[in-house]
Design a protein around this motif. Sequence first.
Motif, mmCIF file in Angstrom:
data_model
loop_
_atom_site.group_PDB
_atom_site.id
_atom_site.type_symbol
_atom_site.label_atom_id
_atom_site.label_comp_id
_atom_site.label_asym_id
_atom_site.label_seq_id
_atom_site.Cartn_x
_atom_site.Cartn_y
_atom_site.Cartn_z
ATOM 1 N N PRO A 178 0.808 -1.225 0.000
ATOM 2 C CA PRO A 178 0.000 0.000 0.000
ATOM 3 C C PRO A 178 0.838 1.270 0.000
ATOM 4 N N ARG A 179 2.038 1.196 0.512
ATOM 5 C CA ARG A 179 2.915 2.377 0.487
ATOM 6 C C ARG A 179 3.219 2.805 -0.945
ATOM 7 N N GLN A 180 3.299 1.830 -1.850
ATOM 8 C CA GLN A 180 3.595 2.143 -3.249
ATOM 9 C C GLN A 180 2.338 2.456 -4.072
ATOM 10 N N THR A 181 1.178 2.096 -3.571
ATOM 11 C CA THR A 181 -0.033 2.232 -4.386
ATOM 12 C C THR A 181 -0.983 3.326 -3.924
ATOM 13 N N LEU A 182 -0.780 3.891 -2.740
ATOM 14 C CA LEU A 182 -1.739 4.856 -2.223
ATOM 15 C C LEU A 182 -1.850 6.088 -3.123
ATOM 16 N N THR A 183 -0.720 6.624 -3.552
ATOM 17 C CA THR A 183 -0.749 7.806 -4.412
ATOM 18 C C THR A 183 -1.538 7.543 -5.690
ATOM 19 N N ALA A 184 -1.259 6.419 -6.323
ATOM 20 C CA ALA A 184 -1.956 6.087 -7.566
ATOM 21 C C ALA A 184 -3.449 5.907 -7.332
ATOM 22 N N ALA A 185 -3.811 5.248 -6.241
ATOM 23 C CA ALA A 185 -5.218 5.029 -5.944
ATOM 24 C C ALA A 185 -5.932 6.346 -5.682
ATOM 25 N N GLN A 186 -5.271 7.268 -4.996
ATOM 26 C CA GLN A 186 -5.867 8.579 -4.773
ATOM 27 C C GLN A 186 -6.086 9.311 -6.087
ATOM 28 N N ASN A 187 -5.129 9.223 -6.984
ATOM 29 C CA ASN A 187 -5.266 9.897 -8.273
ATOM 30 C C ASN A 187 -6.389 9.296 -9.106
ATOM 31 N N LEU A 188 -6.631 7.991 -8.977
ATOM 32 C CA LEU A 188 -7.740 7.373 -9.699
ATOM 33 C C LEU A 188 -9.080 7.929 -9.225
ATOM 34 N N VAL A 189 -9.174 8.282 -7.952
ATOM 35 C CA VAL A 189 -10.397 8.914 -7.449
ATOM 36 C C VAL A 189 -10.585 10.274 -8.114
ATOM 37 N N MET A 190 -9.511 11.052 -8.200
ATOM 38 C CA MET A 190 -9.599 12.351 -8.852
ATOM 39 C C MET A 190 -9.969 12.195 -10.329
ATOM 40 N N THR A 191 -9.394 11.206 -10.984
ATOM 41 C CA THR A 191 -9.697 10.967 -12.386
ATOM 42 C C THR A 191 -11.167 10.617 -12.572
ATOM 43 N N ALA A 192 -11.709 9.809 -11.663
ATOM 44 C CA ALA A 192 -13.124 9.451 -11.733
ATOM 45 C C ALA A 192 -14.015 10.676 -11.562
ATOM 46 N N GLN A 193 -13.616 11.585 -10.681
ATOM 47 C CA GLN A 193 -14.400 12.792 -10.445
ATOM 48 C C GLN A 193 -14.341 13.740 -11.641
ATOM 49 N N ALA A 194 -13.227 13.735 -12.358
ATOM 50 C CA ALA A 194 -12.989 14.725 -13.413
ATOM 51 C C ALA A 194 -13.588 14.362 -14.754
ATOM 52 N N GLY A 195 -14.088 13.145 -14.898
ATOM 53 C CA GLY A 195 -14.546 12.685 -16.197
ATOM 54 C C GLY A 195 -16.027 12.887 -16.436
ATOM 55 N N THR A 196 -16.712 11.820 -16.836
ATOM 56 C CA THR A 196 -18.128 11.888 -17.183
ATOM 57 C C THR A 196 -18.975 12.440 -16.050
ATOM 58 N N MET A 197 -18.649 12.086 -14.823
ATOM 59 C CA MET A 197 -19.407 12.569 -13.676
ATOM 60 C C MET A 197 -19.421 14.091 -13.631
ATOM 61 N N ASN A 198 -18.292 14.699 -13.905
ATOM 62 C CA ASN A 198 -18.195 16.148 -13.858
ATOM 63 C C ASN A 198 -18.901 16.803 -15.037
ATOM 64 N N SER A 199 -18.645 16.314 -16.239
ATOM 65 C CA SER A 199 -19.241 16.953 -17.416
ATOM 66 C C SER A 199 -20.754 16.783 -17.422
ATOM 67 N N LEU A 200 -21.245 15.591 -17.108
ATOM 68 C CA LEU A 200 -22.680 15.370 -17.122
ATOM 69 C C LEU A 200 -23.376 16.214 -16.056
ATOM 70 N N SER A 201 -22.777 16.337 -14.892
ATOM 71 C CA SER A 201 -23.373 17.133 -13.826
ATOM 72 C C SER A 201 -23.435 18.607 -14.206
ATOM 73 N N ASN A 202 -22.416 19.100 -14.880
ATOM 74 C CA ASN A 202 -22.436 20.497 -15.306
ATOM 75 C C ASN A 202 -23.487 20.747 -16.382
ATOM 76 N N VAL A 203 -23.694 19.767 -17.261
ATOM 77 C CA VAL A 203 -24.723 19.938 -18.285
ATOM 78 C C VAL A 203 -26.110 19.804 -17.666
ATOM 79 N N TRP A 204 -26.302 18.824 -16.801
ATOM 80 C CA TRP A 204 -27.635 18.574 -16.261
ATOM 81 C C TRP A 204 -28.037 19.553 -15.148
ATOM 82 N N THR A 205 -27.094 20.325 -14.636
ATOM 83 C CA THR A 205 -27.470 21.437 -13.764
ATOM 84 C C THR A 205 -27.662 22.719 -14.578
#
Length: 561
Positions: free
Chosen positions: A38-65
């Motif tokens: 986990p010491r080697q993977t925590l940074t990458a896993a955190q970035n995957l959360v940011m990537t998930a937030q920045a993609g379709t979830m973000n664009s669709l929410s901005n259009v549908w609001t």
Amino acid sequence: MKKIFLYSSLALVAFVSSCREIDDNISPNNVDPSEISPRQTLTAAQNLVMTAQAGTMNSLSNVWTNTWAGNYYYFGNPLTREYSLDISNTFGTGIWSSSYNAANNLQGIIDKGSALPLHSAIARILKAYQLQYVVDFYGDAPYSEAFKGQNNLTPRYDDDVTIYRALVEEINKAILDIDNTVVNGNTVVTPQEDVIFGGNMANWKKFAKNVKLKLLLRQSKVTTPSVRSYVDAQLQTLATSSTADFYVGDVVINPGYSNKNSATPNPLFSNYGAVNFQGSSLNTNGWRLYKASQYYANSVNGTLYGSTTGDYRGSQIFRRATTSTSAAPQPPSSVVGIRQGGVKPAGSTEWQYSYIGWKFIGSTFDETAPTQIPPQVNPDISNQAIYAMVFQGDTSAGSYIAEVGGAMDGYLALASENQLLLAEAATLYPGIFTFSAQGAYNTAVQNSFAFYKLLPARATNYLNALNNTSVGWNGASNKILAIQYQRFVSLANLRQVETYINFLKTGYPAIPNADNAIFPNKPYRLIYPVSEYTGNSSNVPNVSQAQVFVKNQFTPFWNQN
């Protein structure tokens, strides 16, 4: 889910290999993900959360609001499905796949975290943070049998009530581990491993309470006795008279974003920024695809609620084409938006409408430090280039934009978002959260103005002007409407998912559909991805298009009444 579980670990290894040294006893040429600490993977896993937030979830929410509109001057017929609401099992699937990709890698940290309880605690918090949105967009989903890789490629679907409760318990476990773990050389989380809070576990504990509170507040309308009793008991564990018991600042992530190559920029900037990495060319499908919508523009420019309520944040968040280097932010009246699903006004041009602003197109004017123009980036770039940016196709400042935007922070929550969450808690449960709801609301607005580099006096004047309007604290029909309106304004571009989900729950603000929508309201959920119907057909519920637009057993449980 077959593809998600097969490929997510491989993606993680690639990220880790490029950003971290792998343990000496693991061959870099044949990495087994199960052997990576986990010491080697925590940074990458955190970035995957940011990537998930920045993609379709973000664009669709901005259009549908109704925050973003498609640029029909450059693109023939943009955002057709988003506007029309003609959704299917191929629509918006990035929300599902990216969320499970992130959660799968976080689960790997949890599974291997017995000797590293603080790393595991961080993974539990982020897992709850991300998977809440899966329930919010889909309802029932795989959970108890998920994240097992080749051992179970067809996980059963769990009831969404059960998943929400399990996520609350993940938070409880994380807080318990933070409280009970003795921090030493064996257990410490280093700043290099944790690119969100730098290993500060006190901040992680506070943010864990935010995530837990959000899970519980989402269920405030549920009347089922078993759910109500559980939620009420868990709310009591968060009872406080002080907002300081929660995390009230921006939740920032930055693992070293830069413009070095296509893989290193902040994912938000990669998706929506003005230029591609290193500033070599325009990011046409980013900055030029999306513009301010007419509804959002009229909300912040004083058209809907009176000229005195013009909001300077609007002209920082969305900018007009200009060659002016005036030492002042653009006025609220400058925000002009495209009507979703409407027709082009006769004689109008692309450059009359506002683009996504702030760091997405370069430098939004910093009113708090007006002389702080960064010549250190490139002394040859004029003030005009810094502020005019890529308008009219001028890419002379492209390298500067890429350098600033590519390296910008990511945000898993804004300070204004956190304060509005607390204002909601004190409004709905004043006997449990005894701090001032209006105080948290006012602080949220002040934080938002500061975030966009506007003087404190502008926030004060705005609050006073807005107060007695139909969306202000005193004038709104109820306080949740006032809170939701501030979510709508302040979370644009970055975190509008919270506005959208809460809009589905509350109906606030009164967001209009696009003119060409084929249904009278936004969908209460999405349809499961086609990959589930082909790869997990024995478990996935069969949900039709018509069923997502009415409340029924498929609607996320917290919104069925």
